[in-house]
Design a protein around this motif. Structure first.
Motif, PDB file in Angstrom:
ATOM      1  N   GLY A   1      19.856  -1.118   2.139  1.00  0.00           N
ATOM      2  CA  GLY A   1      18.472  -0.463   1.287  1.00  0.00           C
ATOM      3  C   GLY A   1      18.470   1.106   1.340  1.00  0.00           C
ATOM      4  N   SER A   2      17.513   1.500   0.315  1.00  0.00           N
ATOM      5  CA  SER A   2      17.394   3.139   0.369  1.00  0.00           C
ATOM      6  C   SER A   2      16.054   2.909  -0.178  1.00  0.00           C
ATOM      7  CB  SER A   2      18.394   3.860  -0.375  1.00  0.00           C
ATOM      8  OG  SER A   2      18.269   3.375  -1.750  1.00  0.00           O
ATOM      9  N   ALA A   3      15.325   3.996   0.459  1.00  0.00           N
ATOM     10  CA  ALA A   3      13.977   4.200  -0.140  1.00  0.00           C
ATOM     11  C   ALA A   3      13.700   5.796  -0.293  1.00  0.00           C
ATOM     12  CB  ALA A   3      13.068   3.521   0.896  1.00  0.00           C
ATOM     13  N   THR A   4      12.976   6.239  -1.191  1.00  0.00           N
ATOM     14  CA  THR A   4      12.642   7.524  -1.124  1.00  0.00           C
ATOM     15  C   THR A   4      11.198   7.790  -1.271  1.00  0.00           C
ATOM     16  OG1 THR A   4      14.591   7.853  -2.677  1.00  0.00           O
ATOM     17  CG2 THR A   4      12.783   9.586  -2.870  1.00  0.00           C
ATOM     18  N   TRP A   5      10.705   8.597  -0.422  1.00  0.00           N
ATOM     19  CA  TRP A   5       9.116   8.590  -0.162  1.00  0.00           C
ATOM     20  C   TRP A   5       8.935   9.908  -0.475  1.00  0.00           C
ATOM     21  CZ3 TRP A   5       6.306   5.147   3.270  1.00  0.00           C
ATOM     22  CH2 TRP A   5       6.862   4.187   3.497  1.00  0.00           C
ATOM     23  N   LEU A   6       7.689  10.025  -1.175  1.00  0.00           N
ATOM     24  CA  LEU A   6       7.059  11.366  -1.508  1.00  0.00           C
ATOM     25  C   LEU A   6       5.875  11.516  -1.039  1.00  0.00           C
ATOM     26  CD1 LEU A   6       7.244  13.938  -3.438  1.00  0.00           C
ATOM     27  CD2 LEU A   6       6.483  12.796  -5.225  1.00  0.00           C
ATOM     28  N   LYS A   7       5.507  12.791  -0.421  1.00  0.00           N
ATOM     29  CA  LYS A   7       4.052  13.017   0.220  1.00  0.00           C
ATOM     30  C   LYS A   7       3.227  13.406  -0.781  1.00  0.00           C
ATOM     31  CE  LYS A   7       2.029  14.121   4.125  1.00  0.00           C
ATOM     32  NZ  LYS A   7       2.089  14.848   5.828  1.00  0.00           N
ATOM     33  N   MET A   8       2.308  12.475  -1.435  1.00  0.00           N
ATOM     34  CA  MET A   8       1.393  12.673  -2.667  1.00  0.00           C
ATOM     35  C   MET A   8       0.019  12.517  -2.193  1.00  0.00           C
ATOM     36  SD  MET A   8       3.320   9.742  -4.847  1.00  0.00           S
ATOM     37  CE  MET A   8       2.286  10.071  -6.394  1.00  0.00           C
ATOM     38  N   ASP A   9      -0.850  13.791  -2.215  1.00  0.00           N
ATOM     39  CA  ASP A   9      -2.370  13.868  -2.063  1.00  0.00           C
ATOM     40  C   ASP A   9      -2.152  13.698  -0.277  1.00  0.00           C
ATOM     41  OD1 ASP A   9      -3.207  14.487  -4.537  1.00  0.00           O
ATOM     42  OD2 ASP A   9      -3.198  12.163  -5.030  1.00  0.00           O
ATOM     43  N   ASN A  10      -1.304  14.400   0.413  1.00  0.00           N
ATOM     44  CA  ASN A  10      -1.285  14.144   1.742  1.00  0.00           C
ATOM     45  C   ASN A  10      -1.071  12.733   2.302  1.00  0.00           C
ATOM     46  OD1 ASN A  10      -1.311  15.781   3.884  1.00  0.00           O
ATOM     47  ND2 ASN A  10      -3.254  15.075   4.562  1.00  0.00           N
ATOM     48  N   GLN A  11      -0.392  11.849   1.350  1.00  0.00           N
ATOM     49  CA  GLN A  11      -0.065  10.364   1.886  1.00  0.00           C
ATOM     50  C   GLN A  11       1.236  10.034   1.580  1.00  0.00           C
ATOM     51  OE1 GLN A  11      -2.900   7.697   0.138  1.00  0.00           O
ATOM     52  NE2 GLN A  11      -4.301   8.267   1.864  1.00  0.00           N
TER      53      GLN A  11
ATOM     54  N   ARG B   1       3.978   7.990   0.078  1.00  0.00           N
ATOM     55  CA  ARG B   1       4.155   6.782  -0.954  1.00  0.00           C
ATOM     56  C   ARG B   1       5.834   6.628  -1.181  1.00  0.00           C
ATOM     57  NH1 ARG B   1       0.091   5.247   0.602  1.00  0.00           N
ATOM     58  NH2 ARG B   1      -1.903   5.780  -0.342  1.00  0.00           N
ATOM     59  N   ILE B   2       6.048   5.422  -1.236  1.00  0.00           N
ATOM     60  CA  ILE B   2       7.497   5.129  -1.726  1.00  0.00           C
ATOM     61  C   ILE B   2       7.603   5.216  -3.371  1.00  0.00           C
ATOM     62  CG2 ILE B   2       9.330   3.246  -1.809  1.00  0.00           C
ATOM     63  CD1 ILE B   2       8.105   2.018   0.643  1.00  0.00           C
ATOM     64  N   VAL B   3       8.613   6.093  -3.682  1.00  0.00           N
ATOM     65  CA  VAL B   3       8.561   6.207  -5.136  1.00  0.00           C
ATOM     66  C   VAL B   3       9.740   5.528  -5.848  1.00  0.00           C
ATOM     67  CG1 VAL B   3       7.174   8.438  -5.260  1.00  0.00           C
ATOM     68  CG2 VAL B   3       9.700   8.396  -4.992  1.00  0.00           C
ATOM     69  N   ASP B   4      10.697   5.160  -4.922  1.00  0.00           N
ATOM     70  CA  ASP B   4      11.829   4.373  -5.288  1.00  0.00           C
ATOM     71  C   ASP B   4      12.482   3.678  -4.218  1.00  0.00           C
ATOM     72  OD1 ASP B   4      13.933   3.980  -7.842  1.00  0.00           O
ATOM     73  OD2 ASP B   4      15.195   4.230  -5.911  1.00  0.00           O
ATOM     74  N   GLN B   5      12.880   2.304  -4.369  1.00  0.00           N
ATOM     75  CA  GLN B   5      13.521   1.513  -3.317  1.00  0.00           C
ATOM     76  C   GLN B   5      14.539   0.659  -3.763  1.00  0.00           C
ATOM     77  OE1 GLN B   5      11.075  -1.022  -0.771  1.00  0.00           O
ATOM     78  NE2 GLN B   5      12.180  -0.831   0.975  1.00  0.00           N
ATOM     79  N   HIS B   6      15.727   0.625  -3.389  1.00  0.00           N
ATOM     80  CA  HIS B   6      16.612  -0.237  -3.796  1.00  0.00           C
ATOM     81  C   HIS B   6      17.368  -1.020  -2.454  1.00  0.00           C
ATOM     82  CE1 HIS B   6      20.266  -0.872  -6.631  1.00  0.00           C
ATOM     83  NE2 HIS B   6      20.752  -1.110  -5.677  1.00  0.00           N
TER      84      HIS B   6
ATOM     85  N   ALA C   1       0.792  -1.302   0.033  1.00  0.00           N
ATOM     86  CA  ALA C   1       0.147  -0.037   0.005  1.00  0.00           C
ATOM     87  C   ALA C   1       0.947   1.229  -0.220  1.00  0.00           C
ATOM     88  CB  ALA C   1      -0.950  -0.046   1.168  1.00  0.00           C
ATOM     89  N   ALA C   2       1.999   1.298   0.634  1.00  0.00           N
ATOM     90  CA  ALA C   2       2.956   2.319   0.765  1.00  0.00           C
ATOM     91  C   ALA C   2       3.426   2.708  -0.702  1.00  0.00           C
ATOM     92  CB  ALA C   2       3.805   2.370   1.910  1.00  0.00           C
ATOM     93  N   PHE C   3       3.518   1.741  -1.544  1.00  0.00           N
ATOM     94  CA  PHE C   3       4.272   2.192  -2.722  1.00  0.00           C
ATOM     95  C   PHE C   3       3.352   2.847  -3.888  1.00  0.00           C
ATOM     96  CE2 PHE C   3       6.537  -1.799  -1.985  1.00  0.00           C
ATOM     97  CZ  PHE C   3       7.806  -1.468  -2.266  1.00  0.00           C
ATOM     98  N   ALA C   4       3.855   3.996  -4.520  1.00  0.00           N
ATOM     99  CA  ALA C   4       3.074   4.755  -5.467  1.00  0.00           C
ATOM    100  C   ALA C   4       2.788   3.888  -6.679  1.00  0.00           C
ATOM    101  CB  ALA C   4       4.022   5.837  -5.942  1.00  0.00           C
TER     102      ALA C   4
END
Length: 157
Positions: free
Chosen positions: A130-140, A142-147, A51-54
């Motif tokens: 690992g690395s994860a980039t989270w972006l706040k989208m529509d007030n939620q 979301r992970i946009v990239d994970q390696h 659910a957390a993934f974009a």
């Protein structure tokens, strides 16, 4: 007077029960989601985990050669992983969290030990980073990239 005291206590309880989440910053919000995702990963709750993934997220796993793109593909990847390894445990180490762009981007890095047990009871231990980039989208969030990649030279069993 006792009625006012009771009202005050009710307001304080309500305030203490509601506002800490509102006071939390981006790093704390993402940390809470991360804890929920780790529990879902170990339980095999695919829907909560992804659910957390974009919708257009990219995931580069350590267990296969190529990246996985998009939420549908992510669901397929993790469904297969959960089926192949019905027992999973993850232990994070040295988590680093940085917040950018007015609290709309969070970048996390961590080391972790992933223990997988297949259907036959065979156990494999993977030392990963690992690395994860989270972006706040529509007030939620979301992970946009994970390696995820294996730590070369780490002890394995």
């Amino acid at each position: 007077m006792p009625s006012n005291l009771i009202k005050l206590i009710i307001y304080l309880v309500a305030l203490l029960g509601v506002t800490p989440a509102a006071w939390a910053g981006a790093a704390e919000e993402v940390a809470v989601i991360g804890e929920q995702r780790a529990a879902a990963f170990e339980k095999g709750d695919i829907d909560t985990y992804i659910a957390a993934f974009a919708d257009n997220a990219v995931f580069t796993p350590s267990l296969q050669a190529f990246r996985v793109e998009g939420k549908a593909a992510l669901k397929g990847y993790f469904s297969a992983l959960f089926e192949t390894y019905p027992m999973r445990h993850i232990a994070a180490r040295q988590v680093s969290t940085r917040v950018y762009a007015n609290d709309t981007i969070v970048v996390q890095n961590a080391y972790f030990v992933l223990t997988l047990t297949d259907k036959n009871g065979n156990v494999s231990v993977h030392n990963l980073r690992g690395s994860a980039t989270w972006l706040k989208m529509d007030n939620q969030w979301r992970i946009v990239d994970q390696h995820i990649s294996e730590v070369n030279g780490a002890d394995r069993s």
